[in-house]
Design a protein around this motif. Structure first.
Motif, PDB file in Angstrom:
ATOM      1  N   VAL A   1       5.560 -10.709  -2.036  1.00 41.15           N
ATOM      2  CA  VAL A   1       5.800 -10.317  -3.434  1.00 41.15           C
ATOM      3  C   VAL A   1       4.801  -9.251  -3.862  1.00 41.15           C
ATOM      4  O   VAL A   1       5.147  -8.255  -4.504  1.00 41.15           O
ATOM      5  CB  VAL A   1       5.711 -11.550  -4.359  1.00 41.15           C
ATOM      6  CG1 VAL A   1       5.706 -11.127  -5.825  1.00 41.15           C
ATOM      7  CG2 VAL A   1       6.876 -12.494  -4.084  1.00 41.15           C
ATOM      8  N   LEU A   2       3.552  -9.452  -3.493  1.00 43.29           N
ATOM      9  CA  LEU A   2       2.512  -8.499  -3.858  1.00 43.29           C
ATOM     10  C   LEU A   2       2.721  -7.157  -3.175  1.00 43.29           C
ATOM     11  O   LEU A   2       2.545  -6.100  -3.789  1.00 43.29           O
ATOM     12  CB  LEU A   2       1.140  -9.074  -3.489  1.00 43.29           C
ATOM     13  CG  LEU A   2      -0.057  -8.200  -3.826  1.00 43.29           C
ATOM     14  CD1 LEU A   2      -0.158  -7.979  -5.333  1.00 43.29           C
ATOM     15  CD2 LEU A   2      -1.337  -8.821  -3.295  1.00 43.29           C
ATOM     16  N   ALA A   3       3.104  -7.177  -1.910  1.00 44.42           N
ATOM     17  CA  ALA A   3       3.343  -5.934  -1.187  1.00 44.42           C
ATOM     18  C   ALA A   3       4.465  -5.131  -1.850  1.00 44.42           C
ATOM     19  O   ALA A   3       4.351  -3.907  -2.036  1.00 44.42           O
ATOM     20  CB  ALA A   3       3.688  -6.236   0.266  1.00 44.42           C
ATOM     21  N   ARG A   4       5.528  -5.794  -2.228  1.00 42.59           N
ATOM     22  CA  ARG A   4       6.626  -5.097  -2.912  1.00 42.59           C
ATOM     23  C   ARG A   4       6.150  -4.496  -4.230  1.00 42.59           C
ATOM     24  O   ARG A   4       6.517  -3.372  -4.588  1.00 42.59           O
ATOM     25  CB  ARG A   4       7.785  -6.068  -3.172  1.00 42.59           C
ATOM     26  CG  ARG A   4       8.469  -6.588  -1.912  1.00 42.59           C
ATOM     27  CD  ARG A   4       9.697  -7.430  -2.276  1.00 42.59           C
ATOM     28  NE  ARG A   4      10.317  -8.012  -1.109  1.00 42.59           N
ATOM     29  CZ  ARG A   4      10.134  -9.271  -0.707  1.00 42.59           C
ATOM     30  NH1 ARG A   4       9.341 -10.080  -1.425  1.00 42.59           N
ATOM     31  NH2 ARG A   4      10.729  -9.731   0.370  1.00 42.59           N
ATOM     32  N   HIS A   5       5.356  -5.263  -4.963  1.00 44.67           N
ATOM     33  CA  HIS A   5       4.844  -4.767  -6.244  1.00 44.67           C
ATOM     34  C   HIS A   5       3.966  -3.534  -6.062  1.00 44.67           C
ATOM     35  O   HIS A   5       4.099  -2.552  -6.802  1.00 44.67           O
ATOM     36  CB  HIS A   5       4.044  -5.874  -6.931  1.00 44.67           C
ATOM     37  CG  HIS A   5       3.311  -5.408  -8.155  1.00 44.67           C
ATOM     38  ND1 HIS A   5       3.943  -5.198  -9.358  1.00 44.67           N
ATOM     39  CD2 HIS A   5       1.998  -5.090  -8.345  1.00 44.67           C
ATOM     40  CE1 HIS A   5       3.050  -4.782 -10.254  1.00 44.67           C
ATOM     41  NE2 HIS A   5       1.867  -4.710  -9.661  1.00 44.67           N
ATOM     42  N   LEU A   6       3.084  -3.568  -5.090  1.00 44.55           N
ATOM     43  CA  LEU A   6       2.173  -2.439  -4.887  1.00 44.55           C
ATOM     44  C   LEU A   6       2.922  -1.170  -4.491  1.00 44.55           C
ATOM     45  O   LEU A   6       2.565  -0.073  -4.925  1.00 44.55           O
ATOM     46  CB  LEU A   6       1.141  -2.792  -3.813  1.00 44.55           C
ATOM     47  CG  LEU A   6       0.110  -3.854  -4.187  1.00 44.55           C
ATOM     48  CD1 LEU A   6      -0.813  -4.134  -3.014  1.00 44.55           C
ATOM     49  CD2 LEU A   6      -0.697  -3.411  -5.404  1.00 44.55           C
ATOM     50  N   VAL A   7       3.951  -1.333  -3.694  1.00 47.31           N
ATOM     51  CA  VAL A   7       4.715  -0.152  -3.261  1.00 47.31           C
ATOM     52  C   VAL A   7       5.632   0.343  -4.364  1.00 47.31           C
ATOM     53  O   VAL A   7       5.658   1.535  -4.692  1.00 47.31           O
ATOM     54  CB  VAL A   7       5.530  -0.481  -1.990  1.00 47.31           C
ATOM     55  CG1 VAL A   7       6.467   0.677  -1.634  1.00 47.31           C
ATOM     56  CG2 VAL A   7       4.586  -0.781  -0.825  1.00 47.31           C
ATOM     57  N   ALA A   8       6.403  -0.563  -4.983  1.00 48.15           N
ATOM     58  CA  ALA A   8       7.414  -0.155  -5.965  1.00 48.15           C
ATOM     59  C   ALA A   8       6.824   0.187  -7.315  1.00 48.15           C
ATOM     60  O   ALA A   8       7.299   1.100  -8.002  1.00 48.15           O
ATOM     61  CB  ALA A   8       8.473  -1.249  -6.111  1.00 48.15           C
ATOM     62  N   GLU A   9       5.762  -0.530  -7.732  1.00 48.06           N
ATOM     63  CA  GLU A   9       5.240  -0.367  -9.085  1.00 48.06           C
ATOM     64  C   GLU A   9       3.914   0.385  -9.145  1.00 48.06           C
ATOM     65  O   GLU A   9       3.594   0.981 -10.165  1.00 48.06           O
ATOM     66  CB  GLU A   9       5.056  -1.744  -9.748  1.00 48.06           C
ATOM     67  CG  GLU A   9       6.301  -2.594  -9.770  1.00 48.06           C
ATOM     68  CD  GLU A   9       7.396  -1.987 -10.636  1.00 48.06           C
ATOM     69  OE1 GLU A   9       7.051  -1.229 -11.576  1.00 48.06           O
ATOM     70  OE2 GLU A   9       8.586  -2.249 -10.377  1.00 48.06           O
ATOM     71  N   ARG A  10       3.147   0.354  -8.078  1.00 52.90           N
ATOM     72  CA  ARG A  10       1.816   0.955  -8.112  1.00 52.90           C
ATOM     73  C   ARG A  10       1.666   2.161  -7.203  1.00 52.90           C
ATOM     74  O   ARG A  10       0.589   2.751  -7.114  1.00 52.90           O
ATOM     75  CB  ARG A  10       0.757  -0.087  -7.729  1.00 52.90           C
ATOM     76  CG  ARG A  10       0.866  -1.401  -8.473  1.00 52.90           C
ATOM     77  CD  ARG A  10       0.671  -1.239  -9.957  1.00 52.90           C
ATOM     78  NE  ARG A  10      -0.727  -0.996 -10.297  1.00 52.90           N
ATOM     79  CZ  ARG A  10      -1.176  -0.871 -11.542  1.00 52.90           C
ATOM     80  NH1 ARG A  10      -0.332  -0.958 -12.568  1.00 52.90           N
ATOM     81  NH2 ARG A  10      -2.450  -0.656 -11.774  1.00 52.90           N
TER      82      ARG A  10
ATOM     83  N   GLU B   1      12.281  -3.194   4.263  1.00 51.66           N
ATOM     84  CA  GLU B   1      12.427  -2.999   2.817  1.00 51.66           C
ATOM     85  C   GLU B   1      11.314  -2.112   2.260  1.00 51.66           C
ATOM     86  O   GLU B   1      11.565  -1.199   1.469  1.00 51.66           O
ATOM     87  CB  GLU B   1      12.412  -4.353   2.120  1.00 51.66           C
ATOM     88  CG  GLU B   1      12.479  -4.275   0.597  1.00 51.66           C
ATOM     89  CD  GLU B   1      12.326  -5.624  -0.057  1.00 51.66           C
ATOM     90  OE1 GLU B   1      12.235  -5.661  -1.317  1.00 51.66           O
ATOM     91  OE2 GLU B   1      12.269  -6.648   0.647  1.00 51.66           O
ATOM     92  N   LEU B   2      10.091  -2.355   2.680  1.00 50.73           N
ATOM     93  CA  LEU B   2       8.953  -1.583   2.183  1.00 50.73           C
ATOM     94  C   LEU B   2       9.010  -0.136   2.674  1.00 50.73           C
ATOM     95  O   LEU B   2       8.657   0.789   1.936  1.00 50.73           O
ATOM     96  CB  LEU B   2       7.640  -2.240   2.625  1.00 50.73           C
ATOM     97  CG  LEU B   2       7.372  -3.637   2.053  1.00 50.73           C
ATOM     98  CD1 LEU B   2       6.132  -4.255   2.687  1.00 50.73           C
ATOM     99  CD2 LEU B   2       7.207  -3.569   0.533  1.00 50.73           C
ATOM    100  N   GLU B   3       9.449   0.046   3.900  1.00 46.49           N
ATOM    101  CA  GLU B   3       9.567   1.411   4.433  1.00 46.49           C
ATOM    102  C   GLU B   3      10.668   2.181   3.727  1.00 46.49           C
ATOM    103  O   GLU B   3      10.552   3.390   3.497  1.00 46.49           O
ATOM    104  CB  GLU B   3       9.811   1.357   5.940  1.00 46.49           C
ATOM    105  CG  GLU B   3       8.593   0.901   6.725  1.00 46.49           C
ATOM    106  CD  GLU B   3       8.855   0.806   8.226  1.00 46.49           C
ATOM    107  OE1 GLU B   3       7.877   0.822   8.996  1.00 46.49           O
ATOM    108  OE2 GLU B   3      10.040   0.710   8.620  1.00 46.49           O
ATOM    109  N   THR B   4      11.730   1.466   3.327  1.00 49.21           N
ATOM    110  CA  THR B   4      12.800   2.109   2.555  1.00 49.21           C
ATOM    111  C   THR B   4      12.280   2.595   1.210  1.00 49.21           C
ATOM    112  O   THR B   4      12.732   3.618   0.683  1.00 49.21           O
ATOM    113  CB  THR B   4      13.959   1.126   2.340  1.00 49.21           C
ATOM    114  OG1 THR B   4      14.476   0.703   3.606  1.00 49.21           O
ATOM    115  CG2 THR B   4      15.079   1.763   1.527  1.00 49.21           C
ATOM    116  N   LEU B   5      11.282   1.887   0.682  1.00 50.79           N
ATOM    117  CA  LEU B   5      10.668   2.279  -0.589  1.00 50.79           C
ATOM    118  C   LEU B   5       9.643   3.409  -0.421  1.00 50.79           C
ATOM    119  O   LEU B   5       9.068   3.868  -1.407  1.00 50.79           O
ATOM    120  CB  LEU B   5       9.998   1.073  -1.239  1.00 50.79           C
ATOM    121  CG  LEU B   5      10.942  -0.048  -1.705  1.00 50.79           C
ATOM    122  CD1 LEU B   5      10.138  -1.264  -2.152  1.00 50.79           C
ATOM    123  CD2 LEU B   5      11.823   0.453  -2.850  1.00 50.79           C
TER     124      LEU B   5
END
Length: 509
Positions: free
Chosen positions: A173-182, A206-210
């Motif tokens: 959850v934190l990893a997604r937040h840092l990539v998508a929001e920060r 998913e993170l690489e797609t972002l």
């Protein structure tokens, strides 16, 4: 026993010749656990509160924590306070407080606050408060919404953000937040299984797609050597610029069930790993070093003593929440005083009926039933669905309702509602004492009253005269029992008769 007993929490300072911080944490927390387990089980401590006294274990006004091991004790005791309301307290002194700084100590110990600190001669208690959200910062030219100044830029700065427990639920959850929001663009996700963890492939994709570059690595962060190797493999062009320690292991249990081994299960991935991360990254000029833990570490949580190393409302929330959201152990339907009044004058059978209703109703609240009819009087609590945590809640509710201090092992010692009723009856209902027992009880009260009196000469004569008359009457009763003679009629006797009897008893005739 006094009302308050102080126990100092002493730990070895970090430095040359001292034990390492993780070892110090284990030693101090294990010692405190033993004290927490012993205190509620001793009847002689029933009217006393054990207060753990630390120095510099709490950060105040943005200050630093001077004693990390003692800070862990605060988390443990907070959970013990949740499980045993009123038994334990916490008090933190300034690291180098002199005698003058301890002046308000008596006032602090007389407070009902469960956790207090003394700073600058003031007694302080922690409270959460409402604060306004910061105004969003509009992106400037060349920035995207996720890369605003003070967000991704300050965290990453061209480097790599390391997340321990990065493939688990919280880490993901934190990893997604840092990539998508920060706006973070480089992540190093560490976990014990690394690329072999369940769902890690989909998470990385998913993170690489972002737009992020993601590396998942297997590493036991509590192993200093393994962690050093992982850090050494980070490309020099993108060094670690921020650390987020989210790894952890749960081994929940009430205070009475914890052992040093169970403490270690939780402390190793939390304390040891955090300390290794600190030592190995302290010279990297990190933009952030964030450590995650359970809210139980701040509020306390029944059954989470080791992870925390409390509806009545926790003191910390008392400034935010005005009304309780659920009934709690300290808000039982009937107070101990009213229960005592209800039992007075009842027959023994009626008393047991009242106590059984109380036990069944409180059990129903804990188990989530609408009323006590679902709780059979002869059924085993274990069969009813009780576990160690609900047993603690049930015991606390009965304590509040009866005014007793029931043991933590209540449901083990008395495994059915009927057995608990028998125990409550034995503690709350005392048969009327007659004969010599009642006389001695009254004399005990009289002796206590006399020792606390201040009298003048005239009062002394009056009381002394009454005592002598009673003594004479008791002597006459003894004589009658011995020889069967008639009783001396004190009511019908003249003054001369009474004085003659007194002279005879005193050997003055």
């Amino acid at each position: 026993m006094p009302d308050v007993v102080l126990v100092p929490v002493l730990s070895e300072p970090d430095g040359a010749g001292a034990v390492a911080v993780p070892d110090s944490v284990r030693e101090v927390v294990s010692r405190a656990l033993g004290q927490l387990q012993q205190w509620p089980g001793e009847d002689r401590f029933a009217g006393s509160r054990l207060v753990f006294v630390t120095r510099g274990a709490v950060a105040v006004d943005g200050g630093a924590v001077a004693d990390l091991a003692a800070a862990s004790v605060w988390g443990l005791v907070r959970s013990a306070q949740s499980e045993n309301p009123g038994c334990f307290g916490l008090l933190d002194l300034e690291p180098a407080a002199g005698a003058a700084a301890l002046t308000p100590l008596a006032r602090a110990l007389g407070s009902e606050e469960p956790q207090l600190v003394l700073r600058g001669g003031e007694v302080r208690a922690a409270r959460l408060d409402r604060v306004p959200l910061p105004e969003p910062v509009a992106p400037t030219d060349g920035e995207t919404d996720g890369e605003t100044a003070g967000a991704g830029e300050s965290w990453e700065r061209g480097g790599t953000v390391l997340i321990t427990g990065g493939t688990g639920g919280l880490g993901a959850v934190l990893a997604r937040h840092l990539v998508a929001e920060r706006g973070v663009r480089r992540l190093l996700l560490l976990s014990r299984r690394g690329p072999g963890a369940e769902g890690v492939g989909a998470l990385v994709e998913e993170l690489e797609t972002l737009g992020a570059e993601v590396t998942a690595a297997a590493c036991d962060v509590a192993d200093r050597g393994a962690l050093a190797d992982v850090l050494a493999a980070v490309p020099a062009a993108h060094p670690v610029s921020a650390v987020v320690h989210a790894a952890g292991v749960l081994d929940d249990g009430v205070i009475g069930s914890l052992t040093p081994e169970r403490l270690d299960t939780v402390l190793r991935p939390k304390v040891d790993a955090a300390w290794h991360l600190h030592e190995l990254t302290r010279d990297l000029g990190l933009a952030a070093f964030v450590v995650f833990s359970s809210v139980a570490g701040v509020f306390g949580g029944a059954g989470q003593g080791n992870y925390a190393a409390e509806g009545e409302i926790p003191a910390l929330l008392s400034g935010l929440i005005r009304t309780p959201s659920r009934r709690s152990a300290t808000a039982a339907p009937r107070s101990a005083e009213s229960l005592g009044q209800r039992l007075t004058g009842l027959t023994d059978e009626e008393r047991r009926d009242v106590l059984l209703t109380l036990v069944r109703d409180q059990a129903a609240v804990v188990l989530g039933h609408a009323d006590g009819t679902a709780v059979g009087a002869s059924r085993q609590f274990q069969e009813l669905g009780f576990d160690s945590l609900t047993a603690v809640d049930f015991r606390n509710r009965l304590n509040a309702a009866t005014g007793l201090r029931l043991p933590a092992t209540l449901l083990f010692d008395y495994p059915t509602p009927a057995a608990v009723v028998d125990h409550l009856h034995s503690q709350l209902v005392t048969e009327e004492v007659t004969g010599a027992g009642s006389v001695l009880a009254v004399l005990d009260q009289l002796e206590k009253a006399i020792t606390e009196m201040t009298v003048d000469a005239q009062e002394f004569k009056h009381v002394a005269g009454r005592i002598e008359v009673l003594r004479t009457k008791w002597a006459a009763l003894r004589q009658e029992s011995a020889n069967g003679s008639g009783e001396f009629d004190l009511e019908a006797a003249s003054d001369d008769d009474v004085f003659a009897l007194l002279d005879d008893e005193l050997g003055l005739s």
